[in-house]
Motif scaffolding. Structure first.
Motif, PDB file in Angstrom:
ATOM      1  N   VAL A  69       0.840  -1.205   0.000  1.00 50.91           N
ATOM      2  CA  VAL A  69       0.000   0.000   0.000  1.00 50.91           C
ATOM      3  C   VAL A  69       0.873   1.253   0.000  1.00 50.91           C
ATOM      4  O   VAL A  69       0.581   2.232  -0.696  1.00 50.91           O
ATOM      5  CB  VAL A  69      -0.951  -0.006   1.209  1.00 50.91           C
ATOM      6  N   MET A  70       1.943   1.229   0.751  1.00 48.69           N
ATOM      7  CA  MET A  70       2.855   2.386   0.779  1.00 48.69           C
ATOM      8  C   MET A  70       3.420   2.667  -0.606  1.00 48.69           C
ATOM      9  O   MET A  70       3.488   3.829  -1.037  1.00 48.69           O
ATOM     10  CB  MET A  70       4.000   2.124   1.757  1.00 48.69           C
ATOM     11  N   ILE A  71       3.814   1.627  -1.324  1.00 52.19           N
ATOM     12  CA  ILE A  71       4.445   1.809  -2.628  1.00 52.19           C
ATOM     13  C   ILE A  71       3.453   2.381  -3.632  1.00 52.19           C
ATOM     14  O   ILE A  71       3.743   3.371  -4.330  1.00 52.19           O
ATOM     15  CB  ILE A  71       5.020   0.473  -3.133  1.00 52.19           C
ATOM     16  N   PHE A  72       2.269   1.801  -3.719  1.00 48.91           N
ATOM     17  CA  PHE A  72       1.350   2.164  -4.788  1.00 48.91           C
ATOM     18  C   PHE A  72       0.421   3.331  -4.428  1.00 48.91           C
ATOM     19  O   PHE A  72       0.068   4.120  -5.294  1.00 48.91           O
ATOM     20  CB  PHE A  72       0.523   0.949  -5.206  1.00 48.91           C
ATOM     21  N   VAL A  73       0.023   3.437  -3.184  1.00 48.83           N
ATOM     22  CA  VAL A  73      -0.871   4.524  -2.773  1.00 48.83           C
ATOM     23  C   VAL A  73      -0.076   5.655  -2.119  1.00 48.83           C
ATOM     24  O   VAL A  73      -0.221   6.824  -2.491  1.00 48.83           O
ATOM     25  CB  VAL A  73      -1.960   4.008  -1.809  1.00 48.83           C
ATOM     26  N   GLY A  74       0.775   5.304  -1.157  1.00 45.09           N
ATOM     27  CA  GLY A  74       1.509   6.335  -0.429  1.00 45.09           C
ATOM     28  C   GLY A  74       2.407   7.169  -1.314  1.00 45.09           C
ATOM     29  O   GLY A  74       2.285   8.397  -1.370  1.00 45.09           O
ATOM     30  N   PHE A  75       3.321   6.518  -2.033  1.00 45.16           N
ATOM     31  CA  PHE A  75       4.242   7.251  -2.897  1.00 45.16           C
ATOM     32  C   PHE A  75       3.502   7.948  -4.029  1.00 45.16           C
ATOM     33  O   PHE A  75       3.809   9.088  -4.388  1.00 45.16           O
ATOM     34  CB  PHE A  75       5.306   6.317  -3.465  1.00 45.16           C
ATOM     35  N   GLY A  76       2.519   7.278  -4.605  1.00 49.05           N
ATOM     36  CA  GLY A  76       1.798   7.858  -5.733  1.00 49.05           C
ATOM     37  C   GLY A  76       1.097   9.141  -5.382  1.00 49.05           C
ATOM     38  O   GLY A  76       1.241  10.168  -6.071  1.00 49.05           O
ATOM     39  N   PHE A  77       0.345   9.144  -4.293  1.00 51.49           N
ATOM     40  CA  PHE A  77      -0.404  10.340  -3.929  1.00 51.49           C
ATOM     41  C   PHE A  77       0.478  11.402  -3.282  1.00 51.49           C
ATOM     42  O   PHE A  77       0.182  12.593  -3.376  1.00 51.49           O
ATOM     43  CB  PHE A  77      -1.573   9.970  -3.010  1.00 51.49           C
ATOM     44  N   LEU A  78       1.557  10.995  -2.623  1.00 54.54           N
ATOM     45  CA  LEU A  78       2.470  11.998  -2.064  1.00 54.54           C
ATOM     46  C   LEU A  78       3.024  12.905  -3.156  1.00 54.54           C
ATOM     47  O   LEU A  78       3.240  14.098  -2.938  1.00 54.54           O
ATOM     48  CB  LEU A  78       3.621  11.298  -1.330  1.00 54.54           C
ATOM     49  N   MET A  79       3.228  12.346  -4.361  1.00 57.11           N
ATOM     50  CA  MET A  79       3.792  13.135  -5.460  1.00 57.11           C
ATOM     51  C   MET A  79       2.726  13.796  -6.328  1.00 57.11           C
ATOM     52  O   MET A  79       3.037  14.367  -7.371  1.00 57.11           O
ATOM     53  CB  MET A  79       4.685  12.234  -6.327  1.00 57.11           C
ATOM     54  N   ALA A  80       1.459  13.754  -5.880  1.00 57.11           N
ATOM     55  CA  ALA A  80       0.371  14.348  -6.659  1.00 57.11           C
ATOM     56  C   ALA A  80       0.133  15.810  -6.301  1.00 57.11           C
ATOM     57  O   ALA A  80      -0.939  16.343  -6.571  1.00 57.11           O
ATOM     58  CB  ALA A  80      -0.910  13.534  -6.461  1.00 57.11           C
ATOM     59  N   PHE A  81       1.123  16.463  -5.694  1.00 57.01           N
ATOM     60  CA  PHE A  81       0.930  17.847  -5.264  1.00 57.01           C
ATOM     61  C   PHE A  81       0.985  18.843  -6.417  1.00 57.01           C
ATOM     62  O   PHE A  81       0.464  19.959  -6.303  1.00 57.01           O
ATOM     63  CB  PHE A  81       1.993  18.221  -4.222  1.00 57.01           C
ATOM     64  N   LEU A  82       1.631  18.494  -7.517  1.00 54.62           N
ATOM     65  CA  LEU A  82       1.727  19.416  -8.645  1.00 54.62           C
ATOM     66  C   LEU A  82       0.344  19.635  -9.265  1.00 54.62           C
ATOM     67  O   LEU A  82      -0.402  18.691  -9.502  1.00 54.62           O
ATOM     68  CB  LEU A  82       2.690  18.872  -9.700  1.00 54.62           C
ATOM     69  N   GLN A  83       0.015  20.897  -9.550  1.00 50.90           N
ATOM     70  CA  GLN A  83      -1.341  21.235  -9.956  1.00 50.90           C
ATOM     71  C   GLN A  83      -1.774  20.616 -11.266  1.00 50.90           C
ATOM     72  O   GLN A  83      -2.957  20.364 -11.480  1.00 50.90           O
ATOM     73  CB  GLN A  83      -1.481  22.755 -10.045  1.00 50.90           C
TER      74      GLN A  83
END
Length: 474
Positions: A69-83
């Motif tokens: 879950v950390m790899i696919f959800v955590g890392f993915g959404f953490l880097m979704a900050f760019l508009q």
């Protein structure tokens, strides 16, 4: 100038061809070399008259799920900050991790689990492959928005190999202890990505500067990633440790370290701002530094107080890094670190390695008792002293930095090949370059040269098409 049809077709086919080639090659290698291990093979398990409840699956799979879950959800959404880069942040994370899991199973298998001409896989190899994917995604964060999927695929191809070799040197040859990967995952992934970013430096990236910021909803999506990572980090650090007290102690140390890094992040974020307001960039990232800093030492007798102290220090260093050091990295060292991986993974990773040196040097039979064999088997067997183990831990850090730096340089040269597709300076951090974005205006295409009838004096100069940017002001 307009792009030639042949070149446009080549760019369109590049990613599909690479994906199909790598998947086909990986499938063939799996068919030839990969087999179930004794805990997975039906004949071998039942031949030994084992109880089903004794299978390692039941002890390791919950930790594997959390790491997954950390790899696919955590890392993915953490880097979704760019508009304007949410599709790419989540989608390319999915893409890279899926490839890295297969490729790292082979590389790590050849190095760690190759017996009788075959690689033997089970739930532990799944966890180790996820760890390798984590290092690749950390490097991805440093070059987020500035590379194409074909480049990222080749980056993963190279980095997985170097990750496996570095891990083998540290854990198998040097006898270094690094269960949570402060060195092998975080330090390696961060500095591989930073050197890669330096080689791929874009001096005119200011053309896309207006897309590097976040908007309200993109920061909320990034916080989803932060919360998932924060909650599951104790499983990440404890997944490969010895069952029993080692796993229990690792989870507890990580748990306390994360709480302390969160408090120090909130404190420092308000302190360094001009008006005392919190910065969401700090909260999304530096609050996680506590999980990184105890990666090496969390299975050791760090003590709950030591975990709190380490986490508080990591959160402080990470927050100050985002505030003061990131601008210096770009202006002085020409390193464009999109996600600030140096602050979340690089510096806390080095601190974690040094903390491991300190705690290993203090290891005694009195403090560990019979448990010394699980944490420091070479000390328990009399082959090393605590001081010698500490020196090996320190040397392991230098080896990791060497592999990461050389690998990042080679990766940068590979990704600069002219045949690879990558966004222009004015189209970085933009989903529409690689995705069908519903409801968005299409990107401007190069217009063909205007043909003018001889004798006419009409001005054929045209204003270039522009994509209207959304108003990001509240």
């Amino acid at each position: 100038m307009a792009e030639s049809p042949r070149r446009a077709a080549g760019r369109r086919l590049l990613l599909p061809l690479l994906c199909l080639f790598f998947q086909g090659a990986t499938a063939i290698l799996f068919a030839v070399f990969v087999r179930y291990n004794h805990e997975t093979d039906a004949a071998l398990w039942h031949w030994g008259n084992h109880s089903n409840a004794a299978n390692e699956f039941y002890f390791r799979y919950p930790s594997f799920q959390d790491v997954h879950v950390m790899i696919f959800v955590g890392f993915g959404f953490l880097m979704a900050f760019l508009q304007r880069y949410g599709f790419s942040s989540v989608g390319f994370t999915f893409f890279l991790a899926a490839f890295a899991l297969q490729w790292s199973t082979l590389i790590q298998g050849f190095l760690h689990a190759f017996h009788g001409g075959h690689i033997h896989v089970g739930v532990e190899s799944m966890i180790n492959a996820d760890f390798c994917a984590g290092a690749v995604l950390i490097s991805f964060g440093a070059i987020l928005g500035k590379t194409g999927p074909a480049q990222l695929l080749l980056m993963a191809l190279l980095e997985v190999v170097l990750f496996g070799v570095n891990e083998f040197v540290l854990l198998s040859l040097l006898g270094v202890r690094d269960a949570g990967g402060s060195m092998t995952i975080h330090t390696f992934g961060a500095y591989f990505g930073l050197v890669l970013s330096r080689v791929l430096y874009r001096p005119r990236l200011e053309k896309s500067k207006h897309r590097q910021g976040s908007v309200y909803h993109s920061d909320l999506f990034a916080m989803i990633g932060t919360i998932f990572l924060w909650i599951f980090w104790p499983s990440f650090n404890s997944a490969p440790t010895s069952l029993g007290d080692g796993q229990h102690r690792t989870a507890l140390n990580t748990y306390y370290s994360l709480t302390a890094s969160t408090l120090s992040t909130f404190a420092l974020s308000a302190l360094v701002s001009r008006d005392g307001r919190l910065d969401m960039v700090h909260i999304q990232n530096a609050a996680l530094a506590g999980g990184v800093v105890v990666g090496t030492s969390s299975e050791m007798m760090l003590t709950p107080f030591g975990a709190l102290a380490a986490g508080f220090l990591a959160g402080t260093v990470s927050t100050l890094g985002y505030k003061f050091f990131t601008p210096i990295l770009e202006s002085k060292f020409k390193v464009q670190d999109t996600c600030g991986v140096h602050n979340l993974h690089g510096m806390p990773g080095i601190l974690g390695a040094l903390l491991g040196v300190l705690v290993a040097g203090l290891a005694t039979h009195e403090a560990y008792g019979d448990g010394l064999e699980n944490v420091f088997p070479l000390i328990a067997e009399g082959q090393r002293s605590a001081t010698s183990q500490a020196m090996h831990q320190l040397f392991g850090l230098f080896v990791t930095l060497m592999f990461a730096s050389v690998g990042g340089g080679l990766g940068g040269l590979l990704l600069k090949l002219p045949c690879l597709d990558y966004p222009s300076d004015s189209q970085c951090y933009e989903d529409q370059v690689y995705w069908e974005a519903p409801g968005a205006a299409p990107l401007p295409l190069p217009s063909p040269p205007a043909f003018q009838v001889p004798g006419e004096h009409e001005d054929t100069a045209q204003e270039p098409l522009r994509v209207e940017e959304p108003d990001t002001q509240a």
